[in-house]
Motif scaffolding. Structure first.
Motif, PDB file in Angstrom:
ATOM      1  N   SER A  30       0.850  -1.185   0.000  1.00  0.00           N
ATOM      2  CA  SER A  30       0.000   0.000   0.000  1.00  0.00           C
ATOM      3  C   SER A  30       0.886   1.236   0.000  1.00  0.00           C
ATOM      4  CB  SER A  30      -0.892   0.001   1.243  1.00  0.00           C
ATOM      5  OG  SER A  30      -0.104   0.209   2.407  1.00  0.00           O
ATOM      6  N   PRO A  31       0.320   2.420  -0.309  1.00  0.00           N
ATOM      7  CA  PRO A  31       1.127   3.642  -0.255  1.00  0.00           C
ATOM      8  C   PRO A  31       1.758   3.882   1.116  1.00  0.00           C
ATOM      9  CG  PRO A  31      -0.899   4.048  -1.440  1.00  0.00           C
ATOM     10  CD  PRO A  31      -1.023   2.668  -0.865  1.00  0.00           C
ATOM     11  N   GLU A  32       1.170   3.279   2.171  1.00  0.00           N
ATOM     12  CA  GLU A  32       1.728   3.437   3.515  1.00  0.00           C
ATOM     13  C   GLU A  32       2.841   2.429   3.798  1.00  0.00           C
ATOM     14  OE1 GLU A  32      -1.597   3.066   2.956  1.00  0.00           O
ATOM     15  OE2 GLU A  32      -1.952   5.247   2.934  1.00  0.00           O
ATOM     16  N   GLY A  33       3.066   1.478   2.885  1.00  0.00           N
ATOM     17  CA  GLY A  33       4.110   0.490   3.079  1.00  0.00           C
ATOM     18  C   GLY A  33       3.636  -0.808   3.685  1.00  0.00           C
ATOM     19  N   VAL A  35       1.862  -4.569   3.560  1.00  0.00           N
ATOM     20  CA  VAL A  35       1.834  -5.654   2.586  1.00  0.00           C
ATOM     21  C   VAL A  35       0.404  -5.877   2.098  1.00  0.00           C
ATOM     22  CG1 VAL A  35       2.291  -8.102   2.192  1.00  0.00           C
ATOM     23  CG2 VAL A  35       3.831  -6.770   3.630  1.00  0.00           C
ATOM     24  N   LEU A  36       0.189  -5.798   0.771  1.00  0.00           N
ATOM     25  CA  LEU A  36      -1.098  -6.126   0.161  1.00  0.00           C
ATOM     26  C   LEU A  36      -1.094  -7.556  -0.355  1.00  0.00           C
ATOM     27  CD1 LEU A  36      -1.731  -2.819  -1.854  1.00  0.00           C
ATOM     28  CD2 LEU A  36      -2.653  -3.455   0.384  1.00  0.00           C
ATOM     29  N   PRO A  50       3.511 -16.537   3.658  1.00  0.00           N
ATOM     30  CA  PRO A  50       3.491 -15.094   3.382  1.00  0.00           C
ATOM     31  C   PRO A  50       2.119 -14.461   3.564  1.00  0.00           C
ATOM     32  CG  PRO A  50       3.737 -16.359   1.347  1.00  0.00           C
ATOM     33  CD  PRO A  50       3.882 -17.321   2.468  1.00  0.00           C
ATOM     34  N   GLU A  51       1.056 -15.269   3.534  1.00  0.00           N
ATOM     35  CA  GLU A  51      -0.282 -14.707   3.679  1.00  0.00           C
ATOM     36  C   GLU A  51      -0.489 -14.069   5.056  1.00  0.00           C
ATOM     37  OE1 GLU A  51      -3.141 -17.657   2.746  1.00  0.00           O
ATOM     38  OE2 GLU A  51      -2.536 -17.881   0.642  1.00  0.00           O
ATOM     39  N   VAL A  52       0.190 -14.608   6.087  1.00  0.00           N
ATOM     40  CA  VAL A  52       0.004 -14.061   7.431  1.00  0.00           C
ATOM     41  C   VAL A  52       0.642 -12.682   7.573  1.00  0.00           C
ATOM     42  CG1 VAL A  52      -0.013 -16.402   8.383  1.00  0.00           C
ATOM     43  CG2 VAL A  52       2.113 -15.101   8.373  1.00  0.00           C
ATOM     44  N   LEU A  53       1.473 -12.291   6.608  1.00  0.00           N
ATOM     45  CA  LEU A  53       2.138 -10.987   6.670  1.00  0.00           C
ATOM     46  C   LEU A  53       1.324  -9.882   6.015  1.00  0.00           C
ATOM     47  CD1 LEU A  53       5.766 -12.143   5.800  1.00  0.00           C
ATOM     48  CD2 LEU A  53       4.747 -11.828   8.055  1.00  0.00           C
TER      49      LEU A  53
END
Length: 656
Positions: A30-33, A35-36, A50-53
């Motif tokens: 996201s623009p805020e950094g 994880v999407l 990686p989904e938990v991140l």
């Protein structure tokens, strides 16, 4: 020309699969950094889904905790990408407590016409091998330049195509050119003594014409009128058409040699010796680079070859097993080579550390025998271990002594043919113990024997079996000497086998120890008698050493390798709560900060107020402040002083 819609036939899942093949990992922020999305095979190595991140700040995930500066570099890169710049950055990526890799991370901003910055797309590839190779050769070049400068030798390189000369500061100094200015051929000719100029020009001309080496001695006239003698040596290199491409050479002042006629013979002998040593050093460098290149690339070729076959062909089970076994063997071979290089580097820089304690040397011999026996069985080689005592007490570093004996047995296995025999004898003589490794193998030639413990030297250099870098025995010798011992090699010659004898002082010997043992009063040994301590540390060696030390001080210690296991232990009422918690901060899955923050939410009877001490490799004030804000009362930086930890435990328990 391909249009944008020409790729519409590729589905999202196909695109993802392609990216998985191309990149180590990729995703969007996201623009805020935050994880999407996040994908990549590298997370399987890290044992992380990686989904938990998703939703977490990318810069605060556990992967960037390999050093205290990594996350700061990443944050700056993300900020640059937010401004619309395509950003590339090199970072350490933490796989586990024992492994980190180097990645090249690319950040691309994605904009829409209405809202501006929509998200950041990122992808990364592992470049560990590339960066290590660059670092390795850069370091070796710097070492050679440093050695040349300290030897008062000037180096120069002349690009004849561009007519540009590159020279070291020492070279410029010899020709009275400022260190930050470029040496030119005209400035070189200008400073030459007029009587010597013709012979020097002729020597350079012949070298450029025929590509042959030249040597010359000539005078230079400085601006203050003083005359100095220069010794020069160099060579031109020609292309396939015979056109000179470049020249390189060395220069050195020999004024004292020329002027002091009564010392001429002595100075000449020293200069010749120095030249021979320089040539020997150059040969050693070339040999080292050739061996390192060969020994690192050979297993790499096997790894890459079998990997390509596994990726592109359907293989039967037996061939797959063979491929995986070859890949594993090659990877272990590379790991051993790198360990030897690191040990050699630590020795050279004086950073080799040993942890001394009372140990039973026979147990180490038995452990090495058990580790080497499968290899010996596969080669049909018999290993016989004999001893006159199974209690051989010495003061030493068990890991390093295991490395010494393992090196000796590995060498014996490597140079002993099938059907041969290796004997390992542990024998006590007076105040010493002798470890004698004898084989019926290739043996050592008379010329090679005196140099067997030198770096980059191997037994019989005429042998075709030269696996390794020739560092094992030199490291073994250094480690034995660090234990106030000696090591000796004997052989009747090629084909007659060899014997290596290690002599170490027994624990009750009067010989001085490498590290003095300070007697501890009995009343000081059990300061933590009855204290219940919980250790949370994912690194096994650190955990084991700390637990052993605390138990020797009388504590009742339980240890876990993860925050999750520690939480489960606290929630169990079977053994009661610990009196104090010692926890590492940088751990996978859940770090020490969040673990203690969670514990501090518990009621007092559930352990919410248990005193806690933080253990970390980071020493910055930011890390310390974050630890204190999480609920830790004390902070120890690794490598920590165990006595200091004991004192802090006593202080915290007294306060509580």
């Amino acid at each position: 020309m391909m249009q944008e819609n020409d790729l519409d036939f590729i589905s999202e899942s196909q695109t993802r699969n392609i990216f998985l093949d191309v990149f180590s990992f990729f995703g969007t922020l996201s623009p805020e950094g935050n994880v999407l999305s996040l994908f990549g095979d590298v997370f399987e190595r890290a044992s992380v889904n990686p989904e938990v991140l998703v939703g977490q700040l990318f810069s605060e995930t556990v992967f960037w905790q390999s050093s205290e500066h990594t996350s700061i570099i990443l944050i700056k890169a993300i900020e640059e990408a937010k401004k619309g710049k395509k950003t590339k950055v090199l970072l350490d990526f933490r796989i586990s407590s024992n492994e980190k890799i180097i990645i090249e991370l690319y950040l691309h901003p994605v904009f829409n016409s209405e809202n501006g910055l929509e998200k950041l797309f990122f992808f990364a590839n592992e470049v560990t091998s590339r960066e290590k190779e660059i670092s390795f050769y850069k370091e070796k070049s710097e070492h050679l330049l440093f050695a040349a400068e300290n030897a008062e030798i000037g180096l120069w390189y002349w690009d004849l195509i561009k007519n540009k000369i590159y020279s070291t500061p020492k070279c410029n100094e010899l020709f009275e050119v400022p260190a930050n200015e470029t040496l030119t051929f005209n400035s070189f000719l200008k400073i030459l003594h007029p009587d010597d100029r013709p012979q020097v020009e002729q020597a350079l001309k012949e070298s450029q014409q025929y590509g042959k080496e030249y040597t010359a001695e000539y005078r230079v006239v400085y601006s203050n009128g003083k005359i100095h003698w220069i010794s020069a040596r160099g060579r031109a290199f020609l292309d396939q058409e015979g056109t000179p491409k470049n020249m390189m050479g060395v220069v050195q002042t020999i004024t004292d040699k020329k002027l002091a006629s009564d010392e001429l013979s002595k100075i000449y002998a020293r200069e010749k010796k120095a030249r021979d040593e320089a040539e020997e050093a150059n040969r050693a460098k070339d040999f080292f680079l050739a061996v390192v290149s060969h020994e690192l690339r050979s297993p790499l070729n096997a790894i890459l070859g079998w990997t390509k076959i596994l990726l592109n062909k359907d293989l039967d089970a037996e061939t797959q097993k063979k491929a995986l076994e070859t890949i594993e063997k090659s990877a272990r071979s590379q790991a051993k080579l790198l360990d030897d290089l690191l040990d050699s580097s630590r020795v050279a820089s004086g950073r080799l550390k040993l942890e001394f304690r009372e140990i039973n040397l026979f147990e180490i011999v038995k452990t090495v025998h058990n580790l080497q026996k499968p290899t010996a069985d596969s080669k049909n080689i018999e290993i016989e271990v004999t001893t006159d005592s199974e209690e051989i007490r010495i003061f030493g570093d068990s890991i390093r002594l295991q490395q010494v004996i393992s090196n000796l047995m590995s060498n014996a296995l490597k140079f002993t043919p099938a059907g041969g025999k290796i004997t390992v004898e542990a024998r006590i003589e007076n105040e010493n113990v002798l470890i004698i490794v004898t084989d019926t193998g290739q043996g050592i030639g008379e010329k090679s024997l005196p140099n067997i413990f030198r770096q980059f030297r191997q037994g019989d250099e005429s042998s075709g079996d030269k696996g390794g870098l020739g560092l094992g025995l030199s490291i073994a010798k250094i480690l034995v000497e660090k234990h106030q011992g000696t090591i000796m090699a004997e052989s009747e010659g090629v084909g007659q086998g060899s014997t290596f004898t290690v002599c170490l002082p027994l624990l009750n010997s009067d010989k001085p120890l490498t590290k003095p043992v300070t007697a501890t009063k009995p009343e000081e040994q059990r300061l933590l008698e009855g204290t219940k301590i919980l250790i949370v540390e994912d690194e096994p060696d650190s955990r084991e050493v700390l637990q052993l030390f605390l138990e020797q001080n009388g504590a009742q210690v339980k240890s876990t390798e993860s925050a999750a296991d520690a939480i489960k232990l606290l929630q169990s009422t079977e053994n009661g709560l610990p009196d104090i918690i010692l926890s590492d901060l940088a751990m996978p899955q859940q770090d020490g900060y969040s673990m203690l923050s969670q514990i501090r939410q518990y009621p007092v009877e559930k352990g919410g107020n248990i005193p806690a001490i933080a253990l970390s490799a980071f020493s910055s004030m930011d890390n310390k402040q974050k630890a204190f804000e999480s609920g830790f009362q004390k902070y120890h930086t690794k490598p920590f002083e165990p006595d200091g930890i004991v004192q802090d435990i006593l202080q915290l328990l007294k306060k509580s």
